[in-house]
Structures are given as structure tokens and as C-alpha cells.
Design a protein around this motif. Sequence first.
Motif, PDB file in Angstrom:
ATOM      1  N   ILE A  22       0.867  -1.180   0.000  1.00  0.00           N
ATOM      2  CA  ILE A  22       0.000   0.000   0.000  1.00  0.00           C
ATOM      3  C   ILE A  22       0.900   1.224   0.000  1.00  0.00           C
ATOM      4  N   PHE A  23       0.619   2.155  -0.906  1.00  0.00           N
ATOM      5  CA  PHE A  23       1.423   3.366  -1.077  1.00  0.00           C
ATOM      6  C   PHE A  23       0.481   4.499  -1.454  1.00  0.00           C
ATOM      7  N   THR A  24       0.702   5.664  -0.877  1.00  0.00           N
ATOM      8  CA  THR A  24      -0.065   6.838  -1.291  1.00  0.00           C
ATOM      9  C   THR A  24       0.749   8.090  -0.992  1.00  0.00           C
TER      10      THR A  24
ATOM     11  N   LEU B 247      -6.374   9.923   2.436  1.00  0.00           N
ATOM     12  CA  LEU B 247      -5.936   9.013   1.379  1.00  0.00           C
ATOM     13  C   LEU B 247      -5.422   7.687   1.926  1.00  0.00           C
ATOM     14  N   VAL B 248      -4.783   7.701   3.094  1.00  0.00           N
ATOM     15  CA  VAL B 248      -4.328   6.454   3.713  1.00  0.00           C
ATOM     16  C   VAL B 248      -5.536   5.605   4.105  1.00  0.00           C
ATOM     17  N   ARG B 249      -6.538   6.229   4.719  1.00  0.00           N
ATOM     18  CA  ARG B 249      -7.756   5.480   5.073  1.00  0.00           C
ATOM     19  C   ARG B 249      -8.393   4.854   3.829  1.00  0.00           C
TER      20      ARG B 249
ATOM     21  N   CYS C 125      -9.510   0.101   0.332  1.00  0.00           N
ATOM     22  CA  CYS C 125      -9.472  -0.511  -0.998  1.00  0.00           C
ATOM     23  C   CYS C 125      -8.615  -1.783  -1.040  1.00  0.00           C
ATOM     24  N   HIS C 126      -7.606  -1.848  -0.195  1.00  0.00           N
ATOM     25  CA  HIS C 126      -6.656  -2.954  -0.220  1.00  0.00           C
ATOM     26  C   HIS C 126      -7.227  -4.237   0.393  1.00  0.00           C
ATOM     27  N   PHE C 127      -8.016  -4.107   1.440  1.00  0.00           N
ATOM     28  CA  PHE C 127      -8.517  -5.271   2.168  1.00  0.00           C
ATOM     29  C   PHE C 127      -9.959  -5.578   1.796  1.00  0.00           C
TER      30      PHE C 127
ATOM     31  N   GLN D  84     -11.945  -7.463   6.713  1.00  0.00           N
ATOM     32  CA  GLN D  84     -10.549  -7.872   6.916  1.00  0.00           C
ATOM     33  C   GLN D  84      -9.615  -6.695   7.214  1.00  0.00           C
ATOM     34  N   ALA D  85     -10.100  -5.483   7.051  1.00  0.00           N
ATOM     35  CA  ALA D  85      -9.256  -4.290   7.242  1.00  0.00           C
ATOM     36  C   ALA D  85      -8.905  -4.127   8.722  1.00  0.00           C
ATOM     37  N   PRO D  86      -7.727  -3.609   9.002  1.00  0.00           N
ATOM     38  CA  PRO D  86      -7.336  -3.362  10.391  1.00  0.00           C
ATOM     39  C   PRO D  86      -8.202  -2.270  11.009  1.00  0.00           C
ATOM     40  N   SER D  87      -8.316  -2.302  12.326  1.00  0.00           N
ATOM     41  CA  SER D  87      -9.135  -1.302  13.015  1.00  0.00           C
ATOM     42  C   SER D  87      -8.342  -0.039  13.345  1.00  0.00           C
ATOM     43  N   LEU D  88      -7.012  -0.119  13.332  1.00  0.00           N
ATOM     44  CA  LEU D  88      -6.160   1.042  13.609  1.00  0.00           C
ATOM     45  C   LEU D  88      -5.131   1.219  12.502  1.00  0.00           C
ATOM     46  N   ILE D  89      -4.872   2.471  12.167  1.00  0.00           N
ATOM     47  CA  ILE D  89      -3.814   2.823  11.221  1.00  0.00           C
ATOM     48  C   ILE D  89      -2.810   3.673  11.984  1.00  0.00           C
TER      49      ILE D  89
END
Length: 68
Positions: A25-27, A38-40, A45-47, A51-56
Motif C-alpha cells: 500500500i502506497f499513497t 488518502l491512507v484510510r 481498498c486494499h482489504f 478484513q481491514a485493520p481497526s487502527l492505522i
Amino acid sequence: MTDIHFIVEESPEGGYVARAVGQDIFTEADSLPELHTLVRDAVRCHFDEGQAPSLIRLHITREEVLAA
């Protein structure tokens, strides 16, 4: 996966570049608030749904050069 880590660096051209650790993942963005959005979006979009993580986590680095 409960969280995902990004390394954030200032771009030489201005703005910021974010790369996920352990994921493809890159932005990039012109400001930190824009980068947050954009990171969110990139993570969503990636997961697959559910399945997406709950914290970034963003690890923001900045290089400074000093004269000796």
C-alpha cells in the motif's frame, strides 16, 4: 489484523509519501490532513470487507541536515 503501520516521509517535491509496512500500500498527498484521508481510503481498498485493520498507525519521519 488489528492495526497497520505506515512510514511517512516528506517528499523532496513537497508533500508526504506513505508506505505500509508488510503490505503493498502506497499513497502520497500535499498535506497531512489530506494524507490521513488518502491512507484510510487506500487501506479500505486494499482489504476485503471485514478484513481491514481497526487502527492505522503513521510513523512520520523527517530528515534534517545540519552543518557540522
